[in-house]
Scaffold this motif. Structure first.
Motif, PDB file in Angstrom:
ATOM      1  N   THR A   2      45.062 -46.827 -15.923  1.00 48.64           N
ATOM      2  CA  THR A   2      44.456 -46.118 -17.030  1.00 48.64           C
ATOM      3  C   THR A   2      45.533 -45.667 -17.997  1.00 48.64           C
ATOM      4  O   THR A   2      46.683 -45.505 -17.642  1.00 48.64           O
ATOM      5  CB  THR A   2      43.674 -44.886 -16.524  1.00 48.64           C
ATOM      6  OG1 THR A   2      44.554 -44.057 -15.803  1.00 48.64           O
ATOM      7  CG2 THR A   2      42.502 -45.298 -15.685  1.00 48.64           C
ATOM      8  N   TRP A   4      45.757 -44.117 -22.468  1.00 43.94           N
ATOM      9  CA  TRP A   4      45.014 -43.265 -23.373  1.00 43.94           C
ATOM     10  C   TRP A   4      43.704 -43.837 -23.840  1.00 43.94           C
ATOM     11  O   TRP A   4      42.888 -43.112 -24.381  1.00 43.94           O
ATOM     12  CB  TRP A   4      45.842 -42.712 -24.498  1.00 43.94           C
ATOM     13  CG  TRP A   4      46.228 -43.602 -25.612  1.00 43.94           C
ATOM     14  CD1 TRP A   4      45.418 -44.345 -26.410  1.00 43.94           C
ATOM     15  CD2 TRP A   4      47.540 -43.805 -26.102  1.00 43.94           C
ATOM     16  NE1 TRP A   4      46.150 -44.995 -27.338  1.00 43.94           N
ATOM     17  CE2 TRP A   4      47.451 -44.671 -27.185  1.00 43.94           C
ATOM     18  CE3 TRP A   4      48.778 -43.325 -25.730  1.00 43.94           C
ATOM     19  CZ2 TRP A   4      48.562 -45.083 -27.894  1.00 43.94           C
ATOM     20  CZ3 TRP A   4      49.864 -43.718 -26.446  1.00 43.94           C
ATOM     21  CH2 TRP A   4      49.752 -44.592 -27.509  1.00 43.94           C
ATOM     22  N   PRO A   5      43.378 -45.129 -23.636  1.00 38.99           N
ATOM     23  CA  PRO A   5      41.995 -45.481 -23.936  1.00 38.99           C
ATOM     24  C   PRO A   5      41.043 -44.592 -23.133  1.00 38.99           C
ATOM     25  O   PRO A   5      40.066 -44.108 -23.650  1.00 38.99           O
ATOM     26  CB  PRO A   5      41.884 -46.940 -23.515  1.00 38.99           C
ATOM     27  CG  PRO A   5      43.265 -47.467 -23.695  1.00 38.99           C
ATOM     28  CD  PRO A   5      44.170 -46.307 -23.302  1.00 38.99           C
ATOM     29  N   LEU A   6      41.384 -44.330 -21.870  1.00 34.69           N
ATOM     30  CA  LEU A   6      40.575 -43.445 -21.051  1.00 34.69           C
ATOM     31  C   LEU A   6      40.819 -41.992 -21.447  1.00 34.69           C
ATOM     32  O   LEU A   6      39.900 -41.213 -21.560  1.00 34.69           O
ATOM     33  CB  LEU A   6      40.908 -43.648 -19.575  1.00 34.69           C
ATOM     34  CG  LEU A   6      40.140 -42.794 -18.585  1.00 34.69           C
ATOM     35  CD1 LEU A   6      38.649 -43.099 -18.666  1.00 34.69           C
ATOM     36  CD2 LEU A   6      40.638 -43.034 -17.177  1.00 34.69           C
ATOM     37  N   ASP A   9      40.661 -42.197 -26.297  1.00 35.87           N
ATOM     38  CA  ASP A   9      39.708 -42.946 -27.105  1.00 35.87           C
ATOM     39  C   ASP A   9      38.276 -42.477 -26.911  1.00 35.87           C
ATOM     40  O   ASP A   9      37.462 -42.603 -27.822  1.00 35.87           O
ATOM     41  CB  ASP A   9      39.793 -44.449 -26.822  1.00 35.87           C
ATOM     42  CG  ASP A   9      41.081 -45.069 -27.348  1.00 35.87           C
ATOM     43  OD1 ASP A   9      41.826 -44.370 -28.075  1.00 35.87           O
ATOM     44  OD2 ASP A   9      41.345 -46.232 -27.030  1.00 35.87           O
ATOM     45  N   THR A  10      37.959 -41.947 -25.746  1.00 33.38           N
ATOM     46  CA  THR A  10      36.592 -41.515 -25.502  1.00 33.38           C
ATOM     47  C   THR A  10      36.378 -40.025 -25.754  1.00 33.38           C
ATOM     48  O   THR A  10      35.255 -39.553 -25.644  1.00 33.38           O
ATOM     49  CB  THR A  10      36.169 -41.862 -24.054  1.00 33.38           C
ATOM     50  OG1 THR A  10      37.065 -41.222 -23.153  1.00 33.38           O
ATOM     51  CG2 THR A  10      36.189 -43.368 -23.827  1.00 33.38           C
ATOM     52  N   LEU A  11      37.453 -39.303 -26.086  1.00 33.62           N
ATOM     53  CA  LEU A  11      37.286 -37.894 -26.458  1.00 33.62           C
ATOM     54  C   LEU A  11      36.709 -37.814 -27.863  1.00 33.62           C
ATOM     55  O   LEU A  11      37.093 -38.591 -28.745  1.00 33.62           O
ATOM     56  CB  LEU A  11      38.630 -37.163 -26.460  1.00 33.62           C
ATOM     57  CG  LEU A  11      39.221 -36.725 -25.130  1.00 33.62           C
ATOM     58  CD1 LEU A  11      40.578 -36.069 -25.358  1.00 33.62           C
ATOM     59  CD2 LEU A  11      38.303 -35.794 -24.384  1.00 33.62           C
ATOM     60  N   PRO A  12      35.815 -36.871 -28.103  1.00 33.77           N
ATOM     61  CA  PRO A  12      35.353 -36.667 -29.480  1.00 33.77           C
ATOM     62  C   PRO A  12      36.551 -36.372 -30.391  1.00 33.77           C
ATOM     63  O   PRO A  12      37.527 -35.749 -29.972  1.00 33.77           O
ATOM     64  CB  PRO A  12      34.431 -35.452 -29.373  1.00 33.77           C
ATOM     65  CG  PRO A  12      33.986 -35.444 -27.940  1.00 33.77           C
ATOM     66  CD  PRO A  12      35.153 -35.985 -27.155  1.00 33.77           C
ATOM     67  N   GLN A  13      36.469 -36.812 -31.638  1.00 31.44           N
ATOM     68  CA  GLN A  13      37.573 -36.671 -32.588  1.00 31.44           C
ATOM     69  C   GLN A  13      38.053 -35.230 -32.715  1.00 31.44           C
ATOM     70  O   GLN A  13      39.250 -34.970 -32.785  1.00 31.44           O
ATOM     71  CB  GLN A  13      37.164 -37.222 -33.963  1.00 31.44           C
ATOM     72  CG  GLN A  13      38.300 -37.258 -34.969  1.00 31.44           C
ATOM     73  CD  GLN A  13      39.386 -38.245 -34.585  1.00 31.44           C
ATOM     74  OE1 GLN A  13      39.096 -39.364 -34.180  1.00 31.44           O
ATOM     75  NE2 GLN A  13      40.639 -37.840 -34.708  1.00 31.44           N
ATOM     76  N   ARG A  16      40.207 -34.450 -29.730  1.00 35.27           N
ATOM     77  CA  ARG A  16      41.457 -35.227 -29.836  1.00 35.27           C
ATOM     78  C   ARG A  16      42.384 -34.558 -30.847  1.00 35.27           C
ATOM     79  O   ARG A  16      43.575 -34.392 -30.605  1.00 35.27           O
ATOM     80  CB  ARG A  16      41.119 -36.664 -30.251  1.00 35.27           C
ATOM     81  CG  ARG A  16      42.154 -37.657 -29.908  1.00 35.27           C
ATOM     82  CD  ARG A  16      41.747 -39.086 -30.174  1.00 35.27           C
ATOM     83  NE  ARG A  16      40.648 -39.260 -31.101  1.00 35.27           N
ATOM     84  CZ  ARG A  16      39.604 -40.066 -30.892  1.00 35.27           C
ATOM     85  NH1 ARG A  16      39.513 -40.769 -29.800  1.00 35.27           N
ATOM     86  NH2 ARG A  16      38.657 -40.180 -31.781  1.00 35.27           N
ATOM     87  N   GLU A 119      36.692 -32.615 -19.810  1.00 32.14           N
ATOM     88  CA  GLU A 119      36.896 -34.034 -20.135  1.00 32.14           C
ATOM     89  C   GLU A 119      38.332 -34.465 -19.821  1.00 32.14           C
ATOM     90  O   GLU A 119      38.562 -35.538 -19.278  1.00 32.14           O
ATOM     91  CB  GLU A 119      36.555 -34.313 -21.599  1.00 32.14           C
ATOM     92  CG  GLU A 119      35.089 -34.138 -21.934  1.00 32.14           C
ATOM     93  CD  GLU A 119      34.171 -35.065 -21.148  1.00 32.14           C
ATOM     94  OE1 GLU A 119      34.573 -36.212 -20.848  1.00 32.14           O
ATOM     95  OE2 GLU A 119      33.047 -34.648 -20.831  1.00 32.14           O
ATOM     96  N   ARG A 123      39.660 -37.252 -16.841  1.00 30.81           N
ATOM     97  CA  ARG A 123      40.539 -38.379 -17.155  1.00 30.81           C
ATOM     98  C   ARG A 123      41.837 -38.300 -16.347  1.00 30.81           C
ATOM     99  O   ARG A 123      42.334 -39.314 -15.865  1.00 30.81           O
ATOM    100  CB  ARG A 123      40.798 -38.427 -18.650  1.00 30.81           C
ATOM    101  CG  ARG A 123      39.577 -38.924 -19.412  1.00 30.81           C
ATOM    102  CD  ARG A 123      39.549 -38.435 -20.854  1.00 30.81           C
ATOM    103  NE  ARG A 123      38.392 -38.963 -21.568  1.00 30.81           N
ATOM    104  CZ  ARG A 123      37.176 -38.450 -21.505  1.00 30.81           C
ATOM    105  NH1 ARG A 123      36.923 -37.409 -20.741  1.00 30.81           N
ATOM    106  NH2 ARG A 123      36.177 -38.984 -22.197  1.00 30.81           N
TER     107      ARG A 123
END
Length: 151
Positions: A2, A4-6, A9-13, A16, A119, A123
């Motif tokens: 894994t 940072w896509p995990l 990328d899946t965290l709300p902006q 992030r 979240e 991860r």
């Protein structure tokens, strides 16, 4: 593995963006020690470029590399749990560019924004599981006699 896509990328902006308000760009030269096993885990990194070797101390031998991390992967999870000590060592194999995050401030942010904290911990738990499996397999490879299969 894994990365940072995990993690990102899946965290709300909005989450992030909050996390990245704490980040600093940090570069390491080839051969640099990022941290030693047993040292204080007071930060973590997202690797932008380059490779980092994770190693484990083996009595009577030099440190054994258990995994190599590269771009888009997270380096460090020991900052999450007291007593905040590194479980492995980390060395830059060549020039490495990262985003560096201060652990205490990230933990404070996670407590203030429990949705982000939840979240991020999900991860990081996946990262820990991957890292432990990679270490287990590498140690089996190192210590299992050639040609034998562990039972």
């Amino acid at each position: 593995m894994t990365g940072w896509p995990l993690l990102l990328d899946t965290l709300p902006q909005v989450q992030r963006d909050r996390l990245f308000t704490l980040a600093d760009e940090r570069d390491f030269r080839a051969g640099s020690t990022l941290f030693d096993e047993g040292g204080v885990a007071d930060r973590f990194w997202l690797i932008r470029s380059g490779e980092v070797a994770l190693d484990v101390y083996v009595p009577g031998r030099r440190a054994q590399v258990v995994e190599t991390l590269g771009p888009r992967q997270q380096l460090g999870w020991s900052w999450i749990f007291p007593p905040y000590r590194w479980h492995l060592g980390a060395r830059a194999l060549g020039p490495v560019r990262t985003w560096e995050f201060p652990a205490a401030e990230v933990r404070e942010l996670c407590m203030a924004d429990t949705e982000l904290g939840y979240e991020l911990m999900l991860r990081c738990a996946a990262l820990i599981a991957d890292r432990l499996q990679a270490t287990r397999l590498r140690l089996l490879d190192l210590y299992t006699p050639h040609g034998s299969v562990p039972s």
